[in-house]
Design a protein around this motif. Structure first.
Motif, PDB file in Angstrom:
ATOM      1  N   ILE A 180      37.179 -70.934  77.148  1.00 15.42           N
ATOM      2  CA  ILE A 180      36.766 -69.696  77.112  1.00 15.42           C
ATOM      3  C   ILE A 180      35.503 -69.296  76.006  1.00 15.42           C
ATOM      4  O   ILE A 180      34.306 -68.887  76.368  1.00 15.42           O
ATOM      5  N   LEU A 207      33.945 -62.389  81.435  1.00 19.89           N
ATOM      6  CA  LEU A 207      33.185 -62.677  80.256  1.00 19.89           C
ATOM      7  C   LEU A 207      31.840 -62.033  80.380  1.00 19.89           C
ATOM      8  O   LEU A 207      30.992 -62.244  81.341  1.00 19.89           O
ATOM      9  N   TRP A 221      41.430 -62.544  76.218  1.00 22.22           N
ATOM     10  CA  TRP A 221      41.714 -63.883  76.221  1.00 22.22           C
ATOM     11  C   TRP A 221      42.901 -64.576  75.832  1.00 22.22           C
ATOM     12  O   TRP A 221      43.218 -65.270  74.893  1.00 22.22           O
ATOM     13  N   VAL A 236      39.738 -64.150  83.672  1.00 23.53           N
ATOM     14  CA  VAL A 236      39.252 -63.565  82.287  1.00 23.53           C
ATOM     15  C   VAL A 236      37.874 -63.369  82.572  1.00 23.53           C
ATOM     16  O   VAL A 236      36.922 -64.266  83.185  1.00 23.53           O
ATOM     17  N   TYR A 273      46.693 -67.511  73.193  1.00 26.69           N
ATOM     18  CA  TYR A 273      45.302 -66.556  73.170  1.00 26.69           C
ATOM     19  C   TYR A 273      44.398 -67.049  72.129  1.00 26.69           C
ATOM     20  O   TYR A 273      44.539 -67.530  71.298  1.00 26.69           O
ATOM     21  N   TRP A 274      43.294 -66.568  72.375  1.00 33.33           N
ATOM     22  CA  TRP A 274      41.987 -66.787  71.436  1.00 33.33           C
ATOM     23  C   TRP A 274      41.842 -65.306  70.683  1.00 33.33           C
ATOM     24  O   TRP A 274      42.014 -64.200  71.360  1.00 33.33           O
ATOM     25  N   THR A 288      40.446 -58.201  83.074  1.00 34.20           N
ATOM     26  CA  THR A 288      41.098 -59.572  83.312  1.00 34.20           C
ATOM     27  C   THR A 288      41.718 -58.924  84.948  1.00 34.20           C
ATOM     28  O   THR A 288      41.852 -57.855  85.140  1.00 34.20           O
TER      29      THR A 288
END
Length: 345
Positions: free
Chosen positions: A319, A45, A92, A43, A4-5, A68
């Motif tokens: 991402i 954005l 994310w 995801v 994950y970010w 999501t």
């Protein structure tokens, strides 16, 4: 493992930079009572996510927030079973929990998806919060009437596409503001707006005035800045303006109130011409208008009466770069990143 970010912890500037985010590994979470574990597929954005980060809404070390489309892996949540496709807020991240006790914005309510209603990616686009945002801001708040002139900024973006077509389907004359020539062609061709001008043009104000010879009755604002300046002198008496976003100001220093500055700039004309200006928060319309929106828009998307373009990229690793690209306006259509296989494609 779950990748994950998250925010790296470095001070945030006006716009995201290469070291703003950090890719981490962690254990796949285990669902508790009333929860389900889901695998992220798409995801979404969106510009508002940068505001979340700058305002410190996201917990330190947590996956960056995002809407999501996911698939249930394991469920201890009534009404959901392994294999179900859902709208949720994994962010994310490759995996996430939904259900009891899982933090989320109150109006982003997880729901099961029916692939027969449309592509599942559209649940974070034209058939999801983005579509409801456009519907609420244009149909409910703007109330365009046959023969009126409607202007939509960021017309080729996820919200702008739907807002403009909603006005066209109600008999209004619709003018878009977009960027590159290919985007303007898309707006007048596939989306069937009556005209489109480029915000990149050095003669934007004159171009828009020529495209709106009868003035502007409804303005759907996604950008602010030069786009607002071009529209302002064209407002007709009794015009309506919906402020959905002010992306041109998202990089402003902390403490600058972009909406207050816009209202100050337009105050004289707003007062003189009786222009109604309203800010849009989609959460105010989920309970009251979501079902009506979906009942109207889903069949029109399926029938091709509403066109919709997605810009889908691939891979969790991409991402941050895709997010920055979206904020710059360099994407073409609704920006999504696919991070795992879509079982319906």
């Amino acid at each position: 493992m779950n990748r994950y970010w998250t925010l790296s912890g470095k001070p945030l500037g006006g716009w995201p930079e290469a070291d703003t985010f950090e890719l981490r590994d962690g254990p796949v979470p285990e669902p508790g009572a009333g929860q389900a574990l889901t695998r992220t597929i798409y995801v979404s954005l969106d510009p508002y996510q940068w505001g979340y980060k700058k305002r410190g809404v996201e917990p330190v070390g947590a996956p960056c927030h995002a809407r999501t489309v996911s698939q249930v892996v394991e469920s201890r949540m009534d009404g959901y079973a392994a294999g179900d496709l859902v709208f949720n807020t994994n962010g994310w991240s490759e995996y996430g929990l939904m259900g009891e006790g899982v933090p989320r914005p109150s109006y982003m309510i997880p729901r099961k998806l029916d692939p027969a209603q449309g592509r599942i990616s559209q649940a974070v686009g034209v058939l999801g919060m983005l579509g409801l945002t456009a519907y609420a801001g244009m149909v409910v708040m703007g109330d365009p009437k046959p023969g009126e002139t409607v202007v939509v900024s960021a017309a080729s973006g996820g919200v702008g596409q739907i807002a403009g077509q909603s006005a066209r389907l109600r008999g209004a004359r619709v003018v878009g503001i977009a960027g590159k020539e290919a985007k303007c062609r898309f707006v007048t061709g596939e989306l069937r707006f009556d005209a489109c001008v480029s915000h990149l043009s050095p003669t934007l104000a004159a171009d828009l005035a020529a495209a709106c010879p009868d003035g502007v009755d409804v303005y759907f604002e996604n950008v602010g800045g030069a786009c607002f300046e071009a529209v302002l002198p064209l407002f007709n008496t009794g015009a309506r303006m919906t402020i959905c976003g002010l992306i041109a100001s998202y990089g402003d220093p902390d403490g600058v109130d972009a909406r207050a500055e816009l209202m100050k700039r337009g105050e004289a004309i707003f007062s003189e011409r009786g222009v109604t200006v309203r800010g849009l928060f989609v959460g105010d319309f989920v309970e009251s208008h979501h079902d009506a929106f979906l009942a109207e828009v889903a069949p029109r998307v399926a029938a091709g009466e509403i066109g919709y373009r997605e810009d889908i990229r691939q891979g969790l690793e991409t991402i941050p770069a895709c997010f920055a690209e979206m904020l710059r306006g360099d994407n073409f259509g609704k920006m999504l990143v696919r991070v795992s296989d879509d079982p319906t494609s």
